[in-house]
Design a protein around this motif. Structure first.
Motif, PDB file in Angstrom:
ATOM      1  N   LEU B 229      56.230  69.211  58.272  1.00 15.02           N
ATOM      2  CA  LEU B 229      55.584  70.413  58.820  1.00 15.02           C
ATOM      3  C   LEU B 229      54.497  69.991  59.789  1.00 15.02           C
ATOM      4  N   ASP B 232      49.340  75.115  62.164  1.00 20.71           N
ATOM      5  CA  ASP B 232      48.753  76.090  61.244  1.00 20.71           C
ATOM      6  C   ASP B 232      49.852  76.994  60.751  1.00 20.71           C
ATOM      7  N   LEU B 233      50.052  77.002  59.458  1.00 18.18           N
ATOM      8  CA  LEU B 233      51.202  77.703  58.901  1.00 18.18           C
ATOM      9  C   LEU B 233      50.755  78.668  57.824  1.00 18.18           C
ATOM     10  N   LYS B 234      51.597  79.661  57.686  1.00 15.96           N
ATOM     11  CA  LYS B 234      51.430  80.567  56.555  1.00 15.96           C
ATOM     12  C   LYS B 234      52.724  80.445  55.759  1.00 15.96           C
ATOM     13  N   LEU B 235      52.662  79.775  54.637  1.00 18.44           N
ATOM     14  CA  LEU B 235      53.857  79.536  53.840  1.00 18.44           C
ATOM     15  C   LEU B 235      54.071  80.725  52.914  1.00 18.44           C
ATOM     16  N   ALA B 243      51.641  84.082  49.611  1.00 18.21           N
ATOM     17  CA  ALA B 243      51.422  83.324  50.848  1.00 18.21           C
ATOM     18  C   ALA B 243      50.388  82.243  50.621  1.00 18.21           C
ATOM     19  N   ALA B 244      50.584  81.112  51.280  1.00 18.49           N
ATOM     20  CA  ALA B 244      49.584  80.046  51.251  1.00 18.49           C
ATOM     21  C   ALA B 244      49.316  79.657  52.697  1.00 18.49           C
ATOM     22  N   GLU B 245      48.034  79.772  53.122  1.00 18.31           N
ATOM     23  CA  GLU B 245      47.694  79.409  54.503  1.00 18.31           C
ATOM     24  C   GLU B 245      47.290  77.961  54.530  1.00 18.31           C
ATOM     25  N   ILE B 246      47.988  77.202  55.327  1.00 19.45           N
ATOM     26  CA  ILE B 246      47.641  75.783  55.401  1.00 19.45           C
ATOM     27  C   ILE B 246      47.549  75.368  56.852  1.00 19.45           C
ATOM     28  N   THR B 247      46.754  74.378  57.074  1.00 18.91           N
ATOM     29  CA  THR B 247      46.775  73.675  58.354  1.00 18.91           C
ATOM     30  C   THR B 247      47.210  72.262  58.030  1.00 18.91           C
ATOM     31  N   SER B 249      47.809  68.642  57.756  1.00 14.68           N
ATOM     32  CA  SER B 249      47.146  67.416  58.165  1.00 14.68           C
ATOM     33  C   SER B 249      47.662  66.317  57.260  1.00 14.68           C
ATOM     34  N   LEU B 252      46.436  66.706  53.841  1.00 17.15           N
ATOM     35  CA  LEU B 252      47.088  67.762  53.058  1.00 17.15           C
ATOM     36  C   LEU B 252      48.447  67.267  52.551  1.00 17.15           C
TER      37      LEU B 252
END
Lengths: 654, 302
Positions: B229, B232-235, B243-247, B249, B252
């Motif tokens: 991945l 900036d994603l919204k899984l 939903a899980a908001e992740i950026t 990196s 991560l």
């Protein structure tokens, strides 16, 4: 609609909008993606947040940065200023010299521009009022431009932009500089309004800030208080070659012969050789090289006087024309490098002789170079309609021989014997056996005339008004007098020629010749064609509603005639030839010359000798007295916003 | 393909013939010798009449004299009884996750799971074991029970091929239902990704019992093992929409992998402690090698 502080709003917008954009970008748009379970991702994010170092600090860091940015913006809006100059709000009068000498190009591009630049720096250093403040501590200033006259460019205001615009609006002129009027005007404006004058008179006294080269004519007559005037000297060099005098006249005997006299002055210390050119209507007629000695100390050694040299040209020109005398080498001041003269076509006089019969006078007049001489009886003259007579202006000079007409048309008169009534001259009684005791041999009327032997058996006692010019005196009464009344010129002789021995004297013919010559110079349409700067062009008896004036810089101005069929054009601020076009008439030319030795002396003065004290020029140039802080704060706010953005991103990525 | 003709779906869609030929030689093995219901091909703990000798024991009064080993009596003049192992049949219970999360991944976890199920079912059926297959999501969805013999192969294939992956997963409910429907003894094999938000422990505990061997096969997709991945994603969770908001990196991803490993080892530990066998698979791996090599190594197959 008025905006109290439009710029304030602009500043606020300029800060707020980019910041808003930054905040908008901070709110990230995320791509959505399907996964089988968020279970592990959530745990990972939790772990990330828990394990990231300085977690709490960073959350606070964003807040801190935002707060700092906001504080910076608010401070910028409050308009803080580092006042290097302490104290309450001052009132300043900015006096800017725009006389001819300020056109000197020794300070590029010229002195007036430099003066305006320094004045702008001064204005920028004024303290402006705080946006929110209990007391108005702002500096106020007004702008006055002066040459011969003072012109208020801007009344007292604290709006620095308005002041700068007023300074920018000052145009150069070619006049002489007189500070007195400007000081008077400044004091009148600086007078605090209302009855509270006594409350703070010291505070209310406006400070005069003068931007000039110090060549001010009337500086010695001005009285100022201590420290009231700050003098900023503009200018560096003193070398200048100027034409300080110029006159053109036709020879009376040979009217086509024109004599041109010019005087050149050298204000430098070195003797120089310059070419002087004479042109007429743009055609060069003669060029002469002259050597002008340098400035030398006066006989008393106090004030050095410029070296001067006279040049005269002689040329034949029978028509009218515009003469130009120009020195050809460019120097610091250009407006005194040329002088112009308007040459009238030679004119022959028409003379009306009103007499019962005076062959002596008639033959003497006929001997003069005149166009025509019309004899007329007193009865015939009285029968004429004075209004119609003046309108036709058929005669240039009327000679009244022992006759006092009831009505006098506007003209130029030479009277013998009886004095005309209504011109404020009384002749209460007759006198006998008068001899000349004194006469003004230098007056044009009595040039070369020797009146020593003049004797009048019968004469009139003359009681003259004060403004009359006495040319010759008998032992008991004035014998010859010159008087201007009701638009007419009177040359009065208080005795009958036939009752004197004058016809046998050579001086009689000379007198007639000179008198006609002199009265003729009073004619020329009654208009002055050679003017000094700022002297208005006056037009009388014009037939049109509007006339067009073409200035030396080729701009055209329409002038409306007033109800009295006259027109005035006062804006002769620059030297040169002004062309006046009256519809259905040949154009008239007016020469506006500087011809001012004091103004051509461009050496800047390092001190002003006022009537009561001496003011030295300010030691250094203008410097800022305060620094506005808002740009720094706005910049800081912007930087903080950027740092916050970076911090936010770092937080999201770690 | 119309659903009214399910018979056209063949087992060969799941297993190719070469693989099936190799599977023929395999059999399901239980680590515990379990008592079957019928006298099948399986050794049972219960001693009984069988051909396979187990042991001798001294005679005690009351024993059946038919089982006395007279040869030993002739040599030693003591009475010993011959003990035989009774061969019994084995119940193989396959519990397959078909919740929506199994449909994810490239290749899909569900495909892998179904092929694995088909392979294990095939092995079970051809060796005359009793086979039950339960497909579950939020509870049991379809079940085929008490299959025995090759005749059931098409039925099994059809069920596996016609079931789509959707719906929530409620593992505990599914296990509860499966455990109650389970009869006899044998092997329970659970095939799932085990990404259950409400946990798997309570559910697995229901399946562990004295009479059943438990095999836990976790299927993960390569995308779950090595996420590729970025940005900036919204899984969004496909099952519950969470939903899980992740950026994304590197940090991560590091934490994600660490979490995944921890999760799998937790599951492994849980299973090992309770005598169950845990197998982790990647849906990108081949079912053949898994079945022919790995499952033999863990002694599920023989």
């Amino acid at each position: 609609m008025q905006w109290l502080s439009p710029l304030f709003g602009l500043y606020a917008a300029a800060v707020a909008i980019p910041l808003l954009l930054v905040l908008y970008f901070l709110k990230l748009k995320r791509h959505e993606m399907l996964v089988s379970s968020t279970l592990l991702w959530k745990r990972a994010v939790q772990d990330l947040q828990v394990n990231a170092p300085f977690q709490k600090l960073r959350r606070n860091l964003l807040l801190l940065l935002q707060l700092l940015a906001l504080i910076a913006m608010l401070l910028a809006l409050a308009g803080p200023m580092i006042a290097l100059d302490k104290g309450p709000g001052q009132r300043y009068v900015i006096l800017i010299d725009r006389s001819a000498s300020m056109n000197a190009t020794d300070v590029a591009p010229h002195r007036l521009t430099e003066a305006k630049k320094q004045a702008r720096v001064f204005v920028e250093s004024l303290r402006s009022g705080a946006v929110v403040s209990l007391r108005d501590r702002a500096d106020h200033a007004m702008v006055i431009a002066f040459d011969r006259h003072a012109k208020v460019m801007c009344n007292f205001t604290s709006d620095r932009r308005q002041l700068a615009a007023a300074i920018e609006a000052i145009e150069a002129g070619d006049g002489a500089s007189h500070l007195g009027e400007a000081v008077t005007v400044a004091r009148a404006f600086a007078q605090p309004s209302g009855g509270e004058a006594g409350a703070s008179s010291a505070e209310a006294r406006a400070k005069l800030v003068l931007f000039s080269d110090g060549r001010i004519r009337d500086v010695e007559t001005i009285v100022l208080a201590q420290d009231e005037l700050v003098f900023h000297r503009i200018g560096q060099v003193r070398d200048n070659i100027a034409i300080t005098a110029m006159k053109a006249r036709r020879s009376y005997e040979r009217p086509e012969q024109v004599e041109v006299f010019a005087s050149l002055a050298n204000y430098g210390t070195e003797s120089v050789t310059r070419d002087v050119q004479l042109g007429i209507d743009g055609d060069v007629r003669a060029v002469r090289s002259v050597t002008i000695p340098g400035r030398q100390a006066d006989s008393d050694g106090a004030t050095p006087v410029p070296g001067k040299v006279a040049v005269n040209f002689s040329l034949a020109h029978s028509g009218e024309g515009v003469l130009e005398v120009r020195q050809l080498t460019a120097d610091a001041l250009t407006c005194d490098d040329a002088a112009w003269g308007v040459l009238e076509p030679p004119e022959r006089l028409s003379v009306l002789l009103v007499t019962e019969g005076n062959p002596v006078l008639e033959s003497a007049l006929r001997a003069c170079p005149i166009e025509r001489l019309d004899p007329c009886t007193p009865a015939g003259f009285d029968a004429l309609d004075p209004a119609l007579f003046a309108m036709q202006s058929a005669y240039d000079v009327i000679v009244l021989d022992n006759h006092a007409p009831a009505r006098l048309p506007r003209c130029r008169y030479l009277t013998f014997g009886v004095v005309p009534s209504g011109i404020d001259v009384n002749s209460p009684r007759a006198l006998e056996n008068q001899v000349i005791v004194d006469w003004r041999s230098r007056h044009p009327v009595l040039q070369h005339a020797n009146l020593t032997n003049l004797f009048a058996a019968q004469s009139r006692m003359l009681e003259l008004p004060r403004d009359a010019d006495v040319l010759a005196e008998f032992n008991e009464s004035p014998a010859l007098a010159l008087l201007h009344r009701r638009g007419s010129t009177f040359l009065l002789a208080g005795f009958d020629v036939l009752q004197s021995n004058w016809p046998f004297e050579p001086s009689f013919v000379l007198f007639c010749y000179n008198a006609l010559n002199f009265l003729a110079t009073q004619t020329g349409g009654g208009e002055q064609h050679e003017l000094s700067v700022a002297e208005p062009i006056a037009l009388d008896d014009i037939s049109a509603e509007t006339v067009t004036v073409t200035c030396p810089d080729a701009s055209e101005v329409e002038v409306q005639a007033d109800s009295g069929r006259g027109a005035r054009f006062p804006a002769t601020y620059r030297v040169g030839v002004y062309r006046v076009k009256i519809p259905d008439e040949a154009p008239r030319f007016y020469a506006v010359n500087l011809l001012d030795a004091a103004e051509s002396d461009i050496a800047p003065r390092s001190e002003l000798k006022l009537s009561n004290m001496t003011v030295a020029a300010a030691a250094q140039g203008m410097e800022r007295a305060n620094v506005p802080l808002w740009p720094v704060l706005v910049l800081a706010a912007l930087v903080l916003a950027c740092v916050e953005w970076v911090a936010y991103n770092l937080k999201a990525r770690i | 393909m119309p659903a009214t003709k399910p018979t056209t779906r063949k087992l060969t869609e799941l297993l190719d013939s070469k693989f099936m030929a190799r599977l023929d030689s395999l059999d399901v093995l239980s680590r515990k010798i379990l008592q079957g219901k019928l006298q099948g091909e399986r050794r049972s703990k219960r001693r009984g009449q069988s051909v396979e000798f187990a042991d001798h024991r001294p005679y005690v009064v009351g024993d059946d004299l038919r089982f006395v080993d007279w040869n030993i009596y002739g040599r030693l003049e003591q009475l010993f009884l011959k003990l035989f192992l009774e061969e019994q049949d084995l119940t193989v219970h396959l519990l397959v996750d078909t919740s929506a999360s199994m449909g994810m991944g490239e290749p899909a976890k569900a495909t892998f799971a179904k092929r694995l199920t088909a392979a294990l079912g095939y092995v079970s059926l051809v060796n005359n074991n009793r086979l039950s297959i339960s497909l579950f999501a939020d509870g049991l969805r379809t079940q085929l029970t008490h299959m025995r013999g090759r005749n059931y192969l098409p039925q099994m294939a059809e069920m596996l091929l016609t079931t789509d992956c959707d719906g929530f997963s409620d593992f505990e409910k599914a296990c509860r239902d499966a455990a109650t429907s389970r009869i006899g003894s044998g092997i329970t094999i659970v095939v799932s990704d085990f990404l259950f938000k409400q946990g798997y422990e309570a559910a697995l505990r229901r399946l562990i019992g004295a009479r059943y061997d438990l095999y836990v096969i976790q299927v993960l997709s390569p995308q779950e093992i090595e996420p590729e991945l970025g940005g900036d994603l919204k899984l969004r969770d496909i099952e519950d929409g969470d939903a899980a908001e992740i950026t994304v990196s590197s940090a991560l991803l590091k934490y994600y992998k660490r979490n995944l490993a921890a999760y799998c080892s937790e599951l492994n530990d849980f299973c090992t402690r309770r005598g169950a066998v845990y197998v982790r698979t990647n849906s990108a791996d081949s079912v053949e090698s898994l079945v022919l090599n790995y499952l033999r190594r863990v002694r599920l197959l023989r």
